[in-house]
Write a protein that holds these residues in place. Structure first.
Motif, PDB file in Angstrom:
ATOM      1  N   SER A  29      76.043  21.271  68.462  1.00  0.00           N
ATOM      2  CA  SER A  29      76.694  22.551  68.159  1.00  0.00           C
ATOM      3  C   SER A  29      77.991  22.352  67.378  1.00  0.00           C
ATOM      4  O   SER A  29      78.278  23.111  66.446  1.00  0.00           O
ATOM      5  CB  SER A  29      76.971  23.323  69.454  1.00  0.00           C
ATOM      6  N   VAL A  30      78.773  21.340  67.758  1.00  0.00           N
ATOM      7  CA  VAL A  30      80.021  21.060  67.047  1.00  0.00           C
ATOM      8  C   VAL A  30      79.730  20.686  65.601  1.00  0.00           C
ATOM      9  O   VAL A  30      80.367  21.185  64.657  1.00  0.00           O
ATOM     10  CB  VAL A  30      80.816  19.945  67.748  1.00  0.00           C
ATOM     11  N   ARG A  31      78.753  19.812  65.403  1.00  0.00           N
ATOM     12  CA  ARG A  31      78.420  19.377  64.047  1.00  0.00           C
ATOM     13  C   ARG A  31      77.838  20.520  63.220  1.00  0.00           C
ATOM     14  O   ARG A  31      78.189  20.697  62.048  1.00  0.00           O
ATOM     15  CB  ARG A  31      77.432  18.215  64.103  1.00  0.00           C
ATOM     16  N   ALA A  32      76.945  21.299  63.826  1.00  0.00           N
ATOM     17  CA  ALA A  32      76.325  22.409  63.103  1.00  0.00           C
ATOM     18  C   ALA A  32      77.358  23.471  62.747  1.00  0.00           C
ATOM     19  O   ALA A  32      77.307  24.060  61.661  1.00  0.00           O
ATOM     20  CB  ALA A  32      75.201  23.011  63.944  1.00  0.00           C
ATOM     21  N   GLN A  33      78.297  23.720  63.663  1.00  0.00           N
ATOM     22  CA  GLN A  33      79.348  24.693  63.385  1.00  0.00           C
ATOM     23  C   GLN A  33      80.230  24.212  62.241  1.00  0.00           C
ATOM     24  O   GLN A  33      80.650  25.000  61.383  1.00  0.00           O
ATOM     25  CB  GLN A  33      80.194  24.929  64.645  1.00  0.00           C
ATOM     26  N   HIS A  34      80.501  22.916  62.220  1.00  0.00           N
ATOM     27  CA  HIS A  34      81.341  22.357  61.159  1.00  0.00           C
ATOM     28  C   HIS A  34      80.639  22.438  59.804  1.00  0.00           C
ATOM     29  O   HIS A  34      81.280  22.761  58.790  1.00  0.00           O
ATOM     30  CB  HIS A  34      81.685  20.904  61.487  1.00  0.00           C
ATOM     31  N   ARG A  35      79.329  22.160  59.787  1.00  0.00           N
ATOM     32  CA  ARG A  35      78.587  22.230  58.520  1.00  0.00           C
ATOM     33  C   ARG A  35      78.441  23.664  58.041  1.00  0.00           C
ATOM     34  O   ARG A  35      78.564  23.949  56.853  1.00  0.00           O
ATOM     35  CB  ARG A  35      77.205  21.588  58.685  1.00  0.00           C
ATOM     36  N   ARG A  39      72.662  30.264  59.964  1.00  0.00           N
ATOM     37  CA  ARG A  39      73.232  31.572  60.294  1.00  0.00           C
ATOM     38  C   ARG A  39      73.347  31.735  61.809  1.00  0.00           C
ATOM     39  O   ARG A  39      73.213  32.834  62.339  1.00  0.00           O
ATOM     40  CB  ARG A  39      72.359  32.678  59.693  1.00  0.00           C
ATOM     41  N   VAL A  40      73.591  30.625  62.501  1.00  0.00           N
ATOM     42  CA  VAL A  40      73.714  30.619  63.960  1.00  0.00           C
ATOM     43  C   VAL A  40      75.192  30.507  64.337  1.00  0.00           C
ATOM     44  O   VAL A  40      75.920  29.689  63.777  1.00  0.00           O
ATOM     45  CB  VAL A  40      72.914  29.452  64.573  1.00  0.00           C
ATOM     46  N   ASN A  41      75.618  31.335  65.289  1.00  0.00           N
ATOM     47  CA  ASN A  41      77.004  31.293  65.749  1.00  0.00           C
ATOM     48  C   ASN A  41      77.143  30.220  66.831  1.00  0.00           C
ATOM     49  O   ASN A  41      77.182  30.511  68.027  1.00  0.00           O
ATOM     50  CB  ASN A  41      77.426  32.665  66.277  1.00  0.00           C
ATOM     51  N   HIS A  42      77.235  28.978  66.407  1.00  0.00           N
ATOM     52  CA  HIS A  42      77.331  27.865  67.357  1.00  0.00           C
ATOM     53  C   HIS A  42      78.614  27.933  68.172  1.00  0.00           C
ATOM     54  O   HIS A  42      78.661  27.447  69.307  1.00  0.00           O
ATOM     55  CB  HIS A  42      77.244  26.533  66.613  1.00  0.00           C
ATOM     56  N   SER A  43      79.646  28.519  67.615  1.00  0.00           N
ATOM     57  CA  SER A  43      80.904  28.670  68.348  1.00  0.00           C
ATOM     58  C   SER A  43      80.692  29.442  69.644  1.00  0.00           C
ATOM     59  O   SER A  43      81.249  29.090  70.690  1.00  0.00           O
ATOM     60  CB  SER A  43      81.937  29.385  67.467  1.00  0.00           C
ATOM     61  N   ALA A  44      79.890  30.496  69.587  1.00  0.00           N
ATOM     62  CA  ALA A  44      79.625  31.294  70.792  1.00  0.00           C
ATOM     63  C   ALA A  44      78.916  30.466  71.849  1.00  0.00           C
ATOM     64  O   ALA A  44      79.180  30.606  73.053  1.00  0.00           O
ATOM     65  CB  ALA A  44      78.804  32.527  70.440  1.00  0.00           C
ATOM     66  N   HIS A  45      78.021  29.579  71.428  1.00  0.00           N
ATOM     67  CA  HIS A  45      77.324  28.720  72.382  1.00  0.00           C
ATOM     68  C   HIS A  45      78.325  27.793  73.083  1.00  0.00           C
ATOM     69  O   HIS A  45      78.287  27.619  74.310  1.00  0.00           O
ATOM     70  CB  HIS A  45      76.278  27.870  71.662  1.00  0.00           C
TER      71      HIS A  45
END
Length: 204
Positions: free
Chosen positions: A151-157, A161-167
């Motif tokens: 999630s951290v890596r995906a949010q950084h990239r 269109r997924v809100n990884h921060s919310a996860h």
């Protein structure tokens, strides 16, 4: 209460698919919140983008929500359990709001923040229980570590269109809530990590 949350979320999502104006009224939108439409900070959790999004979230909520309801209801009651779920939605979206509050094109929807809170609260109690990921059994604590890293890596990239921060923030809230409810869980969690055969902890 878990089943009622699932039924309510499914009903609102289906209604939003039929009447797009309902979706537009509930989805998280920085301009809407800025103009006093604070219900969007919770309403976004009751609508979903498509059937896969809805099904995945509701199945996950069923498996972990029903367990956490049994654990939490004797201590905080049914209303407290529902408030835990709703607070997961709120806490998970607030960092997103702070980051995107000046972005009029940003949108977010789905119950993933609250469900992550349920999931990580469960993992805190049962770190060595097995979660089936694509039918492969994975210890819960290893899944949690992989989930956070991804999630951290995906949010950084920021390529999807997924809100990884919310996860991430939802999961963090689940842990903080449980530790606030039972501070001794921190030490007991570390003990459980050192004893995989114990399975984990249950609140007394």
């Amino acid at each position: 209460m878990t089943l009622l949350l699932i039924l309510l979320t499914t009903a609102v999502t289906l209604a939003a698919w039929k009447w797009p104006s309902l979706s537009q009224a509930l989805i998280y939108s920085p301009p809407g919140v800025a103009h006093g439409q604070y219900w969007r900070l919770l309403g976004h959790g009751f609508i979903h983008a498509n059937s896969t999004h809805l099904m995945f979230n509701m199945i996950t909520l069923y498996f972990f929500g029903t367990v956490m309801e049994l654990v939490l209801t004797p201590r905080i009651g049914q209303a407290g359990f529902v408030l835990f779920y709703l607070s997961g939605l709120l806490v998970a979206i607030l960092p997103t709001h702070l980051k995107h509050r000046h972005n009029p094109r940003f949108r977010s929807l789905g119950a993933s923040g609250a469900i992550s809170a349920m999931l990580f609260a469960y993992i805190l109690l049962r770190p060595w229980s097995l979660l089936f990921v694509l039918f492969i059994p994975v210890p819960a604590i290893l899944f949690a570590a992989a989930y956070v890293i991804y999630s951290v890596r995906a949010q950084h990239r920021g390529r999807d269109r997924v809100n990884h921060s919310a996860h991430l923030w939802g999961g963090a809230w689940g842990v903080v809530f449980m530790l606030g409810l039972e501070p001794s869980l921190a030490g007991r969690f570390l003990e459980a990590l050192m004893s995989p055969a114990s399975g984990g902890i249950w609140l007394g």
